[in-house]
Design an enzyme around this catalytic site. Structure first.
Site, PDB file in Angstrom:
ATOM      1  CB  SER A  84      -0.954   0.008   1.193  1.00  0.00           C
ATOM      2  OG  SER A  84      -0.245  -0.244   2.386  1.00  0.00           O
ATOM      3  CG  ASP A 320      -2.114   4.622   8.768  1.00  0.00           C
ATOM      4  OD1 ASP A 320      -0.885   4.405   8.890  1.00  0.00           O
ATOM      5  OD2 ASP A 320      -2.721   4.443   7.696  1.00  0.00           O
ATOM      6  CG  HIS A 323      -0.814   3.619   4.873  1.00  0.00           C
ATOM      7  ND1 HIS A 323      -1.530   2.837   5.753  1.00  0.00           N
ATOM      8  CD2 HIS A 323      -0.393   2.793   3.883  1.00  0.00           C
ATOM      9  CE1 HIS A 323      -1.553   1.589   5.316  1.00  0.00           C
ATOM     10  NE2 HIS A 323      -0.863   1.526   4.195  1.00  0.00           N
TER      11      HIS A 323
END
Length: 343
Positions: A84, A320, A323
């Site tokens: 990702s 998070d 990311h």
């Protein structure tokens, strides 16, 4: 490295400087940002993190120009391959180009493992192929088998690209419910588990051999994105902090200063360096690890898609910090990619 003022430019050594001309685009004008990267749309209150430009020590990066990108890449395919974080960078590049060339007709196909975005009038396709380990995973009798010596299944999808940009790293260390496999196959034997760095090295060597055997260097250029750092440990930037007293990257709004790596440099990078150095096909290491480590402020934290109020109230559990927000840090990765590709 490209030449500037007759001196060699060290692209990946430098500092973050504030620049009011950033960001390069607005989230509202980009057709492709996933909710998990769309921090402004999901309520991030601060915006200073958008105002930083990477300044290499002894040169200026050329300003990114999407129209130049499209005309130089006319009729070609660029493919991001990996996890990702590769998707993070893929979406960033599409946002950057779309803003520079807003009137160009486009077409998007989202799929798994392959998603593609086309700029029709230039015949440019920018794709993302999801392969978090690069090597193949097959389901055998209901169990997911990570095949450290097999990559033909994935490799067939990459064969025709003109520019390939690979990344891997984070999934190799996942355990428990986040682990992406049930068994590892190596040398015809199955293992429940093994040293994860050893597994990464075996997988990367399989990938490197595939590149050496299958890439025609007269038409295809190969890049490898170095390990993207996470910011779950506040002791890296705050003396005396413990994970108990502070909330990882939550609430961080400015970069770290300095030019040395503040945390523990990722062991995975040693493996990546070693494997790439032994390849025959020239593979350019886009070494974003150090410059990204300084950007503790660039993660989605709790502004990652539609978290529930209780998740947002508990950043210790739900932030998070791996990311990156878009617009944000991956735009710099793409400025560096653009520089190396064309200059």
């Amino acid at each position: 490295m490209f030449q500037t003022n007759q001196s060699t430019c060290a692209l990946f050594a430098g500092t973050w400087v504030r620049d009011e001309n950033y960001p390069l685009y607005q989230y509202s004008s980009c057709p492709i940002i996933d909710a998990e990267f769309n921090c402004q749309a999901f309520g991030r209150p601060d915006s200073d993190y958008l105002k930083y430009r990477w300044q290499p020590l002894n040169c200026q990066l050329p300003r990114f120009d999407g129209a130049v990108f499209l005309s130089k890449m006319r009729g070609r395919t660029i493919m991001f391959v990996g996890d990702s974080l590769g998707r993070n960078q893929w979406e960033s590049l599409i946002c950057m180009i779309s803003t520079s060339a807003p009137s160009t007709q486009t077409q998007m196909n989202r799929g798994d493992p392959l998603s593609s975005f086309k700029f029709l009038e230039y015949g440019v396709t920018i794709s993302f192929y999801r392969a978090p380990y690069l090597v193949d995973i097959d389901v055998v009798q209901g169990r997911r088998v990570l095949k450290l010596e097999d990559i033909a299944g994935n490799g067939n999808a990459w064969r025709m690209a003109d520019v390939l940009l690979f990344n891997t790293g984070h999934w190799w260390s996942h355990k428990g419910s986040l682990q992406g496999w049930d068994l590892i196959e190596l040398g015809g034997r199955y293992y429940q588990d093994m040293d994860r760095l050893v597994a990464l090295e075996k997988g990367l060597r399989t990938w490197a051999n595939w590149i050496d055997d299958n890439v025609d260097t007269s038409r295809t250029r190969v890049f490898f994105q170095s390990i993207s750092p996470t910011h779950y440990d506040p002791s890296e930037w705050s003396a005396g902090a413990t994970v108990a007293t502070t909330k990882n990257c939550y609430g961080e709004t400015s970069p770290m200063t300095g030019t040395t790596y503040p945390g523990i440099y990722p062991d995975q990078m040693r493996v990546v360096d070693e494997v790439i150095r032994e390849m025959h096909v020239p593979t350019y290491l886009l070494d974003i690890t150090m410059l990204s480590e300084l950007r503790k402020d660039g993660h989605p934290s709790i502004y990652s898609g539609d978290l529930s109020p209780s998740q947002r109230a508990n950043p210790d559990r739900s932030a998070d910090c791996s990311h990156w927000c878009l617009p944000g840090l991956p735009d710099t990765w793409n400025e560096l990619f653009y520089t190396v590709l064309f200059y």
